[in-house]
Design a protein around this motif. Structure first.
Motif, PDB file in Angstrom:
ATOM      1  N   LEU A   1       0.665  43.406   6.659  1.00 32.10           N
ATOM      2  CA  LEU A   1       0.055  44.479   7.453  1.00 32.10           C
ATOM      3  C   LEU A   1      -1.136  45.048   6.686  1.00 32.10           C
ATOM      4  O   LEU A   1      -0.991  45.914   5.823  1.00 32.10           O
ATOM      5  CB  LEU A   1       1.075  45.586   7.742  1.00 32.10           C
ATOM      6  N   ARG A   2      -2.311  44.534   6.988  1.00 31.24           N
ATOM      7  CA  ARG A   2      -3.530  45.008   6.332  1.00 31.24           C
ATOM      8  C   ARG A   2      -4.718  44.729   7.231  1.00 31.24           C
ATOM      9  O   ARG A   2      -4.634  43.915   8.172  1.00 31.24           O
ATOM     10  CB  ARG A   2      -3.705  44.333   4.968  1.00 31.24           C
ATOM     11  N   LEU A   3      -5.826  45.413   6.981  1.00 29.07           N
ATOM     12  CA  LEU A   3      -6.993  45.305   7.852  1.00 29.07           C
ATOM     13  C   LEU A   3      -7.968  44.186   7.463  1.00 29.07           C
ATOM     14  O   LEU A   3      -8.448  43.472   8.353  1.00 29.07           O
ATOM     15  CB  LEU A   3      -7.740  46.647   7.886  1.00 29.07           C
ATOM     16  N   PRO A   4      -8.308  43.997   6.183  1.00 28.97           N
ATOM     17  CA  PRO A   4      -9.284  42.946   5.835  1.00 28.97           C
ATOM     18  C   PRO A   4      -8.855  41.564   6.334  1.00 28.97           C
ATOM     19  O   PRO A   4      -7.760  41.099   6.046  1.00 28.97           O
ATOM     20  CB  PRO A   4      -9.304  42.990   4.294  1.00 28.97           C
ATOM     21  N   GLY A   5      -9.733  40.932   7.099  1.00 29.17           N
ATOM     22  CA  GLY A   5      -9.454  39.585   7.595  1.00 29.17           C
ATOM     23  C   GLY A   5      -8.558  39.529   8.812  1.00 29.17           C
ATOM     24  O   GLY A   5      -8.145  38.436   9.233  1.00 29.17           O
ATOM     25  N   LEU A   6      -8.252  40.687   9.412  1.00 31.76           N
ATOM     26  CA  LEU A   6      -7.317  40.726  10.542  1.00 31.76           C
ATOM     27  C   LEU A   6      -7.816  39.926  11.742  1.00 31.76           C
ATOM     28  O   LEU A   6      -7.092  39.091  12.296  1.00 31.76           O
ATOM     29  CB  LEU A   6      -7.081  42.184  10.954  1.00 31.76           C
ATOM     30  N   ILE A   7      -9.060  40.161  12.144  1.00 30.43           N
ATOM     31  CA  ILE A   7      -9.626  39.463  13.314  1.00 30.43           C
ATOM     32  C   ILE A   7      -9.747  37.965  13.034  1.00 30.43           C
ATOM     33  O   ILE A   7      -9.405  37.128  13.880  1.00 30.43           O
ATOM     34  CB  ILE A   7     -10.987  40.061  13.696  1.00 30.43           C
ATOM     35  N   ALA A   8     -10.210  37.640  11.839  1.00 29.59           N
ATOM     36  CA  ALA A   8     -10.364  36.220  11.473  1.00 29.59           C
ATOM     37  C   ALA A   8      -9.025  35.499  11.495  1.00 29.59           C
ATOM     38  O   ALA A   8      -8.925  34.356  11.968  1.00 29.59           O
ATOM     39  CB  ALA A   8     -10.997  36.105  10.086  1.00 29.59           C
ATOM     40  N   ALA A   9      -7.973  36.161  11.016  1.00 25.76           N
ATOM     41  CA  ALA A   9      -6.637  35.553  10.992  1.00 25.76           C
ATOM     42  C   ALA A   9      -6.132  35.312  12.410  1.00 25.76           C
ATOM     43  O   ALA A   9      -5.527  34.262  12.695  1.00 25.76           O
ATOM     44  CB  ALA A   9      -5.666  36.450  10.231  1.00 25.76           C
ATOM     45  N   SER A  10      -6.371  36.254  13.308  1.00 21.22           N
ATOM     46  CA  SER A  10      -5.919  36.119  14.695  1.00 21.22           C
ATOM     47  C   SER A  10      -6.619  34.959  15.392  1.00 21.22           C
ATOM     48  O   SER A  10      -5.969  34.109  16.019  1.00 21.22           O
ATOM     49  CB  SER A  10      -6.194  37.425  15.467  1.00 21.22           C
ATOM     50  N   ILE A  11      -7.951  34.926  15.264  1.00 23.56           N
ATOM     51  CA  ILE A  11      -8.749  33.896  15.948  1.00 23.56           C
ATOM     52  C   ILE A  11      -8.459  32.510  15.367  1.00 23.56           C
ATOM     53  O   ILE A  11      -8.271  31.540  16.109  1.00 23.56           O
ATOM     54  CB  ILE A  11     -10.250  34.224  15.840  1.00 23.56           C
ATOM     55  N   THR A  12      -8.418  32.419  14.044  1.00 23.59           N
ATOM     56  CA  THR A  12      -8.159  31.124  13.387  1.00 23.59           C
ATOM     57  C   THR A  12      -6.815  30.558  13.792  1.00 23.59           C
ATOM     58  O   THR A  12      -6.683  29.362  14.070  1.00 23.59           O
ATOM     59  CB  THR A  12      -8.219  31.288  11.859  1.00 23.59           C
TER      60      THR A  12
ATOM     61  N   GLY B   1      -2.220  35.799   4.690  1.00 22.72           N
ATOM     62  CA  GLY B   1      -1.734  37.088   4.228  1.00 22.72           C
ATOM     63  C   GLY B   1      -1.611  38.091   5.342  1.00 22.72           C
ATOM     64  O   GLY B   1      -1.553  39.305   5.110  1.00 22.72           O
ATOM     65  N   HIS B   2      -1.550  37.589   6.588  1.00 25.96           N
ATOM     66  CA  HIS B   2      -1.483  38.463   7.760  1.00 25.96           C
ATOM     67  C   HIS B   2      -0.275  38.130   8.634  1.00 25.96           C
ATOM     68  O   HIS B   2      -0.016  36.963   8.921  1.00 25.96           O
ATOM     69  CB  HIS B   2      -2.751  38.322   8.615  1.00 25.96           C
ATOM     70  N   PHE B   3       0.420  39.147   9.066  1.00 27.32           N
ATOM     71  CA  PHE B   3       1.537  38.986   9.996  1.00 27.32           C
ATOM     72  C   PHE B   3       1.054  38.506  11.359  1.00 27.32           C
ATOM     73  O   PHE B   3       1.742  37.755  12.054  1.00 27.32           O
ATOM     74  CB  PHE B   3       2.277  40.324  10.128  1.00 27.32           C
ATOM     75  N   VAL B   4      -0.144  38.926  11.741  1.00 20.32           N
ATOM     76  CA  VAL B   4      -0.667  38.614  13.075  1.00 20.32           C
ATOM     77  C   VAL B   4      -0.928  37.118  13.249  1.00 20.32           C
ATOM     78  O   VAL B   4      -0.882  36.601  14.378  1.00 20.32           O
ATOM     79  CB  VAL B   4      -1.957  39.420  13.348  1.00 20.32           C
ATOM     80  N   ALA B   5      -1.187  36.395  12.158  1.00 19.63           N
ATOM     81  CA  ALA B   5      -1.496  34.958  12.264  1.00 19.63           C
ATOM     82  C   ALA B   5      -0.313  34.147  12.788  1.00 19.63           C
ATOM     83  O   ALA B   5      -0.442  33.437  13.794  1.00 19.63           O
ATOM     84  CB  ALA B   5      -1.975  34.421  10.913  1.00 19.63           C
ATOM     85  N   PRO B   6       0.867  34.225  12.149  1.00 19.80           N
ATOM     86  CA  PRO B   6       2.010  33.495  12.715  1.00 19.80           C
ATOM     87  C   PRO B   6       2.461  34.060  14.060  1.00 19.80           C
ATOM     88  O   PRO B   6       2.964  33.319  14.898  1.00 19.80           O
ATOM     89  CB  PRO B   6       3.099  33.665  11.655  1.00 19.80           C
ATOM     90  N   LEU B   7       2.267  35.368  14.266  1.00 21.88           N
ATOM     91  CA  LEU B   7       2.653  35.975  15.547  1.00 21.88           C
ATOM     92  C   LEU B   7       1.840  35.381  16.694  1.00 21.88           C
ATOM     93  O   LEU B   7       2.396  35.012  17.735  1.00 21.88           O
ATOM     94  CB  LEU B   7       2.459  37.487  15.493  1.00 21.88           C
ATOM     95  N   ALA B   8       0.530  35.280  16.505  1.00 21.41           N
ATOM     96  CA  ALA B   8      -0.346  34.719  17.544  1.00 21.41           C
ATOM     97  C   ALA B   8       0.014  33.264  17.828  1.00 21.41           C
ATOM     98  O   ALA B   8       0.070  32.832  18.989  1.00 21.41           O
ATOM     99  CB  ALA B   8      -1.805  34.833  17.111  1.00 21.41           C
ATOM    100  N   ALA B   9       0.279  32.494  16.764  1.00 24.19           N
ATOM    101  CA  ALA B   9       0.655  31.086  16.931  1.00 24.19           C
ATOM    102  C   ALA B   9       1.978  30.965  17.673  1.00 24.19           C
ATOM    103  O   ALA B   9       2.145  30.099  18.548  1.00 24.19           O
ATOM    104  CB  ALA B   9       0.752  30.405  15.567  1.00 24.19           C
TER     105      ALA B   9
END
Length: 299
Positions: A95-106, A233-241
């Motif tokens: 849970l952090r802000l740096p790289g959040l959008i990039a992690a989601s899109i990637t 390093g983002h929770f949102v990355a595996p969540l989106a996948a």
């Protein structure tokens, strides 16, 4: 005196190894406990209703939400100080802000590439047109089964099995090992579907075969999901996948035969192309530097 110093050094090393062993054992125990707690939360309610009944779904939403709330506190209790020195609890949870959008899109792009074949089938069959209809999304969010499959299940599973378990496993396992060990617990957790299949009227052999198949592909997906979590390093990355995969479902390879010959060729080619591209792009597109991931940048 020299002998005493040497003996003291050896004793200190042995003590450190013992403490590290215990810490590792505690971490793995904590992950196993979270696995059982998650599955148990689904069956804490006594009911003869099916898993798709609105009443069952609502009750399970509540019990799983309780596990989601408690899991981070449980994880924090077993985290070592040296782990927290590398990053606070929020960073450990992804849970952090740096790289959040990039992690989601990637994450979405990579998963879409992997599903290039099924996406081609949807395009050729005209299924894509449904997604442009607002009524589709409105009716979907009113359907509790859809909400469970596309939202609550990915959210709760990624939170417990990735965000809360991976930091514990990384305390005593190499990153590459943790990527495959954690998903085994994730896959095993899906064996509870045996009871659901039996309740639905399936014989034991069929229920076991189906659940074993689910264990296999959920473990493989879990490894991919854990890799995304570790690298970005983002929770949102595996969540989106996870949400994307649950929406697409497991590819129906038998359906390919119902398409005209040229379309079949295009679909099969895109299945192969998608997998090759995914293999080639997975590592470079998840470079930790892209997401300012200093927690696991060395991986």
């Amino acid at each position: 005196m020299a002998i005493f110093i040497r003996f003291n050094n050896i004793f200190s090393k042995l003590l450190k190894l013992a403490l590290d062993y215990n810490a590792c054992a505690y971490s793995i125990f904590a992950c196993i406990f979270l696995t059982f707690a998650y599955v148990a939360s689904l069956y804490v309610w006594r009911t003869e209703l099916s898993r798709d009944h609105p009443s069952t779904i609502k009750r399970r939403f509540f019990s799983v939400s309780c596990i989601m709330f408690l899991a981070p506190f449980f994880m924090r209790f077993f985290l070592k100080e040296e782990t927290l020195n590398r990053g606070d609890v929020f960073q450990q949870l992804g849970l952090r802000l740096p790289g959040l959008i990039a992690a989601s899109i990637t994450s979405l792009i990579l998963t879409a590439i992997l599903f290039l074949g099924p996406l081609t089938m949807q395009f050729l069959s005209g299924t894509w047109k449904i997604y442009t209809e607002p009524t589709y999304w409105v009716s979907s969010w009113k359907d509790l089964t859809w909400v469970r499959n596309h939202f609550m299940a990915p959210l709760s599973e990624e939170w417990v099995f990735r965000a809360c378990m991976m930091p514990l496993l990384l305390q005593c396992l190499e990153p590459f090992t943790a990527v495959f060990v954690g998903p085994l617990l994730f896959g095993i957790a899906h064996f509870h579907h045996i009871f659901e299949k039996r309740k639905a009227g399936f014989d034991l052999k069929t229920a076991l075969i189906v659940s074993t198949f689910q264990f296999t592909y959920t473990s493989l997906f879990g490894a991919y999901s854990a890799y995304l979590f570790l690298r970005t390093g983002h929770f949102v990355a595996p969540l989106a996948a996870h949400m994307f995969c649950n929406h697409m479902g497991f590819p129906d390879f038998l359906e390919i035969r119902y398409y005209p010959s040229m379309e079949r060729l295009a679909i099969i080619s895109n299945f192969v192309l998608g997998f090759i591209l995914w293999c080639c792009l997975l590592t470079p597109m998840t470079n930790p530097y892209i997401f300012d991931n200093r927690l696991h940048w060395e991986t």
